[in-house]
Design a protein around this motif. Structure first.
Motif, PDB file in Angstrom:
ATOM      1  N   ARG A   5      -0.200   2.106  -3.600  1.00 49.60           N
ATOM      2  CA  ARG A   5       0.206   1.420  -2.374  1.00 49.60           C
ATOM      3  C   ARG A   5       1.143   2.274  -1.527  1.00 49.60           C
ATOM      4  N   LEU A   6       1.128   1.984  -0.238  1.00 49.48           N
ATOM      5  CA  LEU A   6       2.102   2.543   0.699  1.00 49.48           C
ATOM      6  C   LEU A   6       3.005   1.388   1.106  1.00 49.48           C
ATOM      7  N   LEU A   7       4.316   1.591   1.008  1.00 43.65           N
ATOM      8  CA  LEU A   7       5.301   0.544   1.271  1.00 43.65           C
ATOM      9  C   LEU A   7       6.262   0.975   2.364  1.00 43.65           C
ATOM     10  N   PHE A   8       6.740   0.009   3.144  1.00 46.21           N
ATOM     11  CA  PHE A   8       7.774   0.257   4.143  1.00 46.21           C
ATOM     12  C   PHE A   8       8.799  -0.855   4.064  1.00 46.21           C
ATOM     13  N   ASN A   9      10.067  -0.488   3.940  1.00 49.20           N
ATOM     14  CA  ASN A   9      11.174  -1.430   3.990  1.00 49.20           C
ATOM     15  C   ASN A   9      12.066  -1.041   5.160  1.00 49.20           C
ATOM     16  N   PRO A  10      12.259  -1.933   6.135  1.00 48.49           N
ATOM     17  CA  PRO A  10      13.070  -1.583   7.304  1.00 48.49           C
ATOM     18  C   PRO A  10      14.530  -1.387   6.934  1.00 48.49           C
ATOM     19  N   HIS A  11      15.195  -0.463   7.646  1.00 49.44           N
ATOM     20  CA  HIS A  11      16.629  -0.324   7.437  1.00 49.44           C
ATOM     21  C   HIS A  11      17.336  -1.466   8.158  1.00 49.44           C
ATOM     22  N   HIS A  12      18.659  -1.551   8.049  1.00 47.78           N
ATOM     23  CA  HIS A  12      19.420  -2.693   8.549  1.00 47.78           C
ATOM     24  C   HIS A  12      19.205  -2.951  10.036  1.00 47.78           C
ATOM     25  N   LEU A  13      19.203  -1.923  10.851  1.00 46.02           N
ATOM     26  CA  LEU A  13      19.015  -2.119  12.285  1.00 46.02           C
ATOM     27  C   LEU A  13      17.612  -2.645  12.578  1.00 46.02           C
ATOM     28  N   ASP A  14      16.596  -2.051  11.959  1.00 45.04           N
ATOM     29  CA  ASP A  14      15.229  -2.551  12.151  1.00 45.04           C
ATOM     30  C   ASP A  14      15.118  -4.007  11.714  1.00 45.04           C
ATOM     31  N   HIS A  15      15.713  -4.322  10.585  1.00 39.84           N
ATOM     32  CA  HIS A  15      15.661  -5.689  10.071  1.00 39.84           C
ATOM     33  C   HIS A  15      16.315  -6.655  11.057  1.00 39.84           C
ATOM     34  N   ALA A  16      17.439  -6.263  11.632  1.00 46.07           N
ATOM     35  CA  ALA A  16      18.129  -7.106  12.609  1.00 46.07           C
ATOM     36  C   ALA A  16      17.286  -7.308  13.864  1.00 46.07           C
ATOM     37  N   LEU A  17      16.409  -6.363  14.155  1.00 42.95           N
ATOM     38  CA  LEU A  17      15.539  -6.448  15.334  1.00 42.95           C
ATOM     39  C   LEU A  17      14.143  -6.965  14.963  1.00 42.95           C
ATOM     40  N   ALA A  18      14.082  -7.741  13.881  1.00 42.97           N
ATOM     41  CA  ALA A  18      12.854  -8.393  13.417  1.00 42.97           C
ATOM     42  C   ALA A  18      11.886  -7.433  12.721  1.00 42.97           C
ATOM     43  N   GLY A  19      12.382  -6.294  12.233  1.00 46.57           N
ATOM     44  CA  GLY A  19      11.547  -5.415  11.423  1.00 46.57           C
ATOM     45  C   GLY A  19      11.131  -6.139  10.158  1.00 46.57           C
ATOM     46  N   ARG A  20       9.947  -5.860   9.676  1.00 41.90           N
ATOM     47  CA  ARG A  20       9.454  -6.572   8.506  1.00 41.90           C
ATOM     48  C   ARG A  20       9.012  -5.603   7.417  1.00 41.90           C
ATOM     49  N   ARG A  21       9.041  -6.089   6.193  1.00 42.47           N
ATOM     50  CA  ARG A  21       8.495  -5.307   5.093  1.00 42.47           C
ATOM     51  C   ARG A  21       6.984  -5.233   5.275  1.00 42.47           C
ATOM     52  N   TRP A  22       6.420  -4.119   4.820  1.00 43.48           N
ATOM     53  CA  TRP A  22       4.991  -3.882   5.011  1.00 43.48           C
ATOM     54  C   TRP A  22       4.480  -3.116   3.818  1.00 43.48           C
ATOM     55  N   SER A  23       3.276  -3.441   3.378  1.00 45.11           N
ATOM     56  CA  SER A  23       2.637  -2.657   2.317  1.00 45.11           C
ATOM     57  C   SER A  23       1.132  -2.756   2.468  1.00 45.11           C
ATOM     58  N   VAL A  24       0.454  -1.749   1.953  1.00 43.27           N
ATOM     59  CA  VAL A  24      -1.003  -1.711   2.008  1.00 43.27           C
ATOM     60  C   VAL A  24      -1.508  -0.883   0.831  1.00 43.27           C
ATOM     61  N   SER A  25      -2.660  -1.257   0.337  1.00 40.77           N
ATOM     62  CA  SER A  25      -3.317  -0.461  -0.691  1.00 40.77           C
ATOM     63  C   SER A  25      -3.757   0.866  -0.082  1.00 40.77           C
ATOM     64  N   LEU A  26      -3.594   1.948  -0.812  1.00 37.86           N
ATOM     65  CA  LEU A  26      -4.040   3.252  -0.314  1.00 37.86           C
ATOM     66  C   LEU A  26      -5.537   3.247  -0.006  1.00 37.86           C
ATOM     67  N   GLU A  27      -6.298   2.445  -0.731  1.00 39.54           N
ATOM     68  CA  GLU A  27      -7.740   2.345  -0.485  1.00 39.54           C
ATOM     69  C   GLU A  27      -8.065   1.722   0.872  1.00 39.54           C
ATOM     70  N   ASP A  28      -7.121   0.966   1.439  1.00 37.89           N
ATOM     71  CA  ASP A  28      -7.345   0.296   2.721  1.00 37.89           C
ATOM     72  C   ASP A  28      -6.948   1.151   3.917  1.00 37.89           C
ATOM     73  N   ILE A  29      -6.454   2.360   3.673  1.00 40.50           N
ATOM     74  CA  ILE A  29      -6.071   3.254   4.765  1.00 40.50           C
ATOM     75  C   ILE A  29      -7.296   4.058   5.196  1.00 40.50           C
ATOM     76  N   GLU A  30      -7.654   3.911   6.458  1.00 38.32           N
ATOM     77  CA  GLU A  30      -8.805   4.635   7.019  1.00 38.32           C
ATOM     78  C   GLU A  30      -8.387   6.026   7.469  1.00 38.32           C
ATOM     79  N   THR A  31      -7.351   6.114   8.326  1.00 41.24           N
ATOM     80  CA  THR A  31      -6.860   7.403   8.811  1.00 41.24           C
ATOM     81  C   THR A  31      -5.346   7.376   8.966  1.00 41.24           C
TER      82      THR A  31
END
Length: 88
Positions: A5-31
């Motif tokens: 999987r590829l994961l993203f966790n927003p830092h504090h500023l992003d989180h305060a600006l409605a940043g969200r956690r995100w993840s995806v299976s590597l198999e689901d990445i096209e480009t």
């Protein structure tokens, strides 16, 4: 990034600006590619991460997500190698 999987966790500023956690299976990445910085309106550019070139992840469901990352070229190379797809 894990081996599955590829994961993203927003830092504090992003989180305060409605940043969200995100993840995806590597198999689901096209480009993996770069998205040029925005040249539109000031607020869209500022709050959309558009002051910098961004990492673009295109998925097999035809959606795309953008991320501001340090060392963009290396990120594109590592992710491209991990997903077995060429960067455009």
């Amino acid at each position: 990034m894990t081996n599955a999987r590829l994961l993203f966790n927003p830092h504090h500023l992003d989180h305060a600006l409605a940043g969200r956690r995100w993840s995806v299976s590597l198999e689901d990445i096209e480009t993996v590619d770069t998205e040029p910085r925005l040249t539109g309106g000031f607020l869209d550019t500022l709050f959309g991460g558009g002051l910098r070139n961004r990492l673009r992840i295109d998925l097999v469901d035809e959606s795309a997500d953008l991320f501001v990352v340090n060392d963009l070229g290396t990120a594109v190379t590592v992710l491209t190698d991990s997903t077995d797809g060429p960067a455009d």
